[in-house]
Design an enzyme around this catalytic site. Structure first.
Site, short mmCIF file in Angstrom:
data_model
loop_
_atom_site.label_atom_id
_atom_site.label_comp_id
_atom_site.label_asym_id
_atom_site.label_seq_id
_atom_site.Cartn_x
_atom_site.Cartn_y
_atom_site.Cartn_z
N GLU A 289 0.88 -1.17 0.00
CA GLU A 289 0.00 0.00 0.00
C GLU A 289 0.92 1.21 0.00
OE1 GLU A 289 -3.00 -0.39 3.12
OE2 GLU A 289 -3.08 1.78 3.16
N TYR B 86 -11.32 -3.22 3.63
CA TYR B 86 -10.37 -2.74 4.63
C TYR B 86 -11.14 -2.41 5.90
CZ TYR B 86 -6.28 -0.01 6.32
OH TYR B 86 -5.20 0.49 7.01
N ASP C 96 -5.55 10.78 9.16
CA ASP C 96 -4.30 10.21 9.62
C ASP C 96 -3.78 10.88 10.89
OD1 ASP C 96 -3.42 8.09 7.74
OD2 ASP C 96 -3.74 9.68 6.27
#
Lengths: 281, 407
Positions: A53, A179, A64
């Site tokens: 990734e 995911y 993030d």
């Protein structure tokens, strides 16, 4: 929706045959600079990464945590762009025809590049899948037509907040793998309880037969082993990015040994998932 | 201009104004966004919700704010008649409180027990901390560390009101980073937390919801101008400054379908659009996706977001509400920019001529008013939103004028 026979699907099939979960590694393209990033990328598969990734740097990575934010800013400061990220993948693809590459990032640089042009360029570079954090199913129509036509998988995020009403909305558009973001939080913060992850993965499985990768908060070979015994793959990102951050000199340049240290952790993580021993069904 | 039956019909069900708006958020937030939307749909249809809102607007905020004929400035410029909508007289000194009252009522209705907000100049942070004190809810305000330095009085106000001010050092430490950090907090605290966004931006339903709370400004003007100028008389033009664009949207929206009314939004031109140091997203940016919505943004050719520059921290945001982007493209609203210098001149002019110290934000609007008022006929009526008072800016202004004032 028909599943696309992709490099990603093939890799998960192979993992199933080997009776183990996979290791997905995350690093940001161009972190801390293009040269070092290239060396890392070229070594990941040999070190044991099953899928790669690769982060597309963005100035405002709102999902993030500090580690990956800093990685993005380092990459941008060193002159990384979306075009250079695609060129880096193309270079990798010259060397490695088998390891799936998933680009992860935020939509704005893609939108500015031109959504259709981006899919064309990504396909040409050898990209296999996309995770676009801020394109939930409600907005994915921006990319998915072109992506499906090109045979690029769209990987969607699911979270602890994705309930049984929400999951079908997500997985019906998904391909490649699903995911699972194991915590309600940003990358690199807490770690979820393995029991909670197990039940969440089981819940997602009731809605899809796609493989499930679990990420956020996985830092050690032991954690990776644990995760890969209950899901199809463990995603490790911040722990790798932390190694980059810890091996920079005062000027932000890579210190000797950075790449080896990072690939060393990848090898340990890979040994973890290989030793997990429990067959994933 | 492309003719539409109405300019007030947006957004569509998915939160789009044309190609703008939407819900560009991480999946973790999607269920929350949908929950806020459902709660907002229920609340806006509930008269009891609006009764409480209007009660607080009247008795706590002090609304309606006056519509004041700025006689001396009208004489100074010569030409059209200038009115100020005096939203700077609101409790906490700006229009921001209209929105925070509305959103905290919604948060309470949803059973949320913790409030977060982002702030640039600190006005929205103060307005949020104020309503949190009023309702006894814990409040965390994210503020860029650069802004904390230049807005010290507001930081102290928030702390006095019981809020925790968290310095944001990520990115470039300004409003956009504060918003990133608030979104990160929200992702991590989805169960109990409500995010009070300060402007008509962010993921749907925020742009529409904040607009609907701020529309009290324009709705009052529609009544007040008739009291002042005679039944049926509407303004001929409206002017407001734009950062994210909530005060402007609040004034403009109730008039969008009165097509004879000229509507002008004034962006922060900083050192000048040509210098690249500005905050004019519409006149100096291009469409992109940030903070949950598609809108005009200041950005590089690679799609990286740029920091804005403005003398006014309240306008210092690289984006703008998506409905403004739509109104810019379809031409219903004119968007212009004025420079730091022009705004500073207008600030001083207003203070000396009307005895009103305006915030630097509406000083931008006034600077543009000064450019056009004199050329308009004397029977033309212009309404400008005086959306904030300048007490918070006096130290910054002193510094720019080279005067030493100890804080």
């Amino acid at each position: 929706m028909s599943r696309i026979a992709s490099r990603i699907a093939g890799r998960f099939e192979a993992l199933k045959e080997q009776g183990r979960g996979g290791l997905i590694t995350f690093v940001t393209a161009g972190d801390p600079d293009l040269e070092t990033s290239r060396d890392i990328l070229m070594g990941l598969a040999d070190a044991g990464a099953d899928l790669i990734e690769l982060g597309m740097p963005f100035s405002d990575p709102m999902a993030d945590g500090p580690a990956i934010q800093a990685a993005s800013l380092r990459a941008l400061k060193s002159g990384m762009t979306l075009k250079k990220t695609l060129a880096l993948v193309a270079e990798f693809r010259q060397q490695d025809k088998d390891t799936p590459v998933v680009l992860m990032g935020y939509y704005n640089p893609i939108y500015i590049h031109g959504s259709d042009a981006f899919i064309t360029d990504a396909k040409a570079a050898g990209v296999d899948g996309l995770i676009i954090v801020d394109l939930p199913p409600e907005e994915m129509h921006e990319l998915e037509g072109a992506a499906h036509a090109a045979g690029i998988d769209i990987i969607f995020l699911t979270a602890p907040t994705s309930d049984d009403a929400r999951l079908p909305v997500i997985v019906e558009r998904a391909s490649g793998f699903v995911y699972y973001v194991s915590i309600t939080g940003v990358t690199g913060t807490g770690s979820a309880d393995i029991g909670d992850i197990h039940s969440a993965v089981e819940r997602i499985r009731r809605h899809t037969d796609l493989p499930i990768g679990v990420g956020f908060g996985i830092k050690t070979p032991e954690q990776a082993a644990e995760i890969s015994s209950v899901a199809n793959a463990a995603v490790v990102g911040s722990a790798l990015v932390d190694i980059i951050a810890a091996n920079l000199d005062a000027g932000g340049k890579a210190k000797p040994g950075l790449v080896e240290k990072l690939l060393g952790l990848v090898a340990d993580l890979a040994a973890g998932v290989r030793g997990a021993g429990k067959k994933v069904t | 201009m492309k003719k539409l039956n109405t300019y007030r019909g947006g957004p569509d069900e998915a939160g789009h104004f044309g190609i703008y708006g939407g819900r560009f958020v991480a999946e973790t937030l999607m269920p929350l966004i949908l929950e806020v939307e459902a709660a907002w749909d229920a609340a806006r249809a509930d008269t009891a919700f609006w009764d409480e809102f209007h009660y607080l607007m009247k008795h706590y905020v002090g609304r309606p704010s006056p519509l004041y004929f700025a006689k001396r400035l009208t004489e100074h410029f010569g030409g059209a008649k200038l009115y100020f909508k005096r939203d700077e007289l609101n409790h906490t000194g700006a229009h921001k409180i209209n929105n925070t009252i509305g959103q905290i009522l919604l948060a309470r209705r949803m059973g949320k027990t913790r409030i977060i907000a982002e702030t640039g100049a600190g006005q929205h942070g103060v307005a949020t901390a104020t309503v949190c004190a009023l309702f006894g809810l814990p409040c965390v305000v994210y503020m860029g560390e650069t802004d904390i330095e230049r807005q010290a009085p507001n930081v102290f106000r928030m702390k006095l009101l019981g809020a925790e001010v968290r310095a944001v050092t990520s990115g470039t430490g300004t409003l956009k980073d504060a918003m990133n950090e608030a979104l990160r907090d929200w992702v991590a605290n989805v169960d109990d937390t409500f995010y009070i966004i300060g402007t008509v931006a962010g993921p749907h339903p925020y742009p529409a919801m904040v607009r609907d709370f701020q529309c009290i400004i324009g709705n009052e003007v529609r009544e007040q101008i008739q009291e002042a100028e005679g039944e049926g008389r509407m303004p001929d033009s409206l002017v407001a400054c734009i950062g994210g664009g909530s005060n402007a949207m609040g004034l403009f929206h109730p008039f969008l379908d009165d097509e004879d009314i000229r509507i002008i939004g004034v962006e922060a031109g900083g050192h000048g659009i040509e210098t690249g140091k500005h905050c004019a997203s519409l006149t100096g940016g291009k469409p992109g996706v940030l903070h949950g919505n598609r809108t005009y943004l200041l950005q590089t050719d690679d799609g990286q977001i740029l920091d804005g520059h403005s003398i006014s921290a309240g306008l210092d945001y690289p984006g703008i509400g998506p409905e403004h982007s739509w109104l810019f493209d379809n031409g219903r609203v004119e968007y212009v920019s004025v420079t730091d210098r022009e705004a500073l001149d207008a600030f001083q002019l207003c203070t000396k001529t009307e005895g009103i110290i305006p915030a630097l934000e509406p000083s931008h609007a006034l600077a543009h008013v000064g450019k056009i008022l004199g050329e308009l006929p004397s029977d033309h009526i212009m309404v400008m939103n005086m959306c904030g008072r300048g007490d918070k800016d006096v130290f910054a202004v002193a510094k720019m004028l080279g005067v030493e004032v100890s804080q």
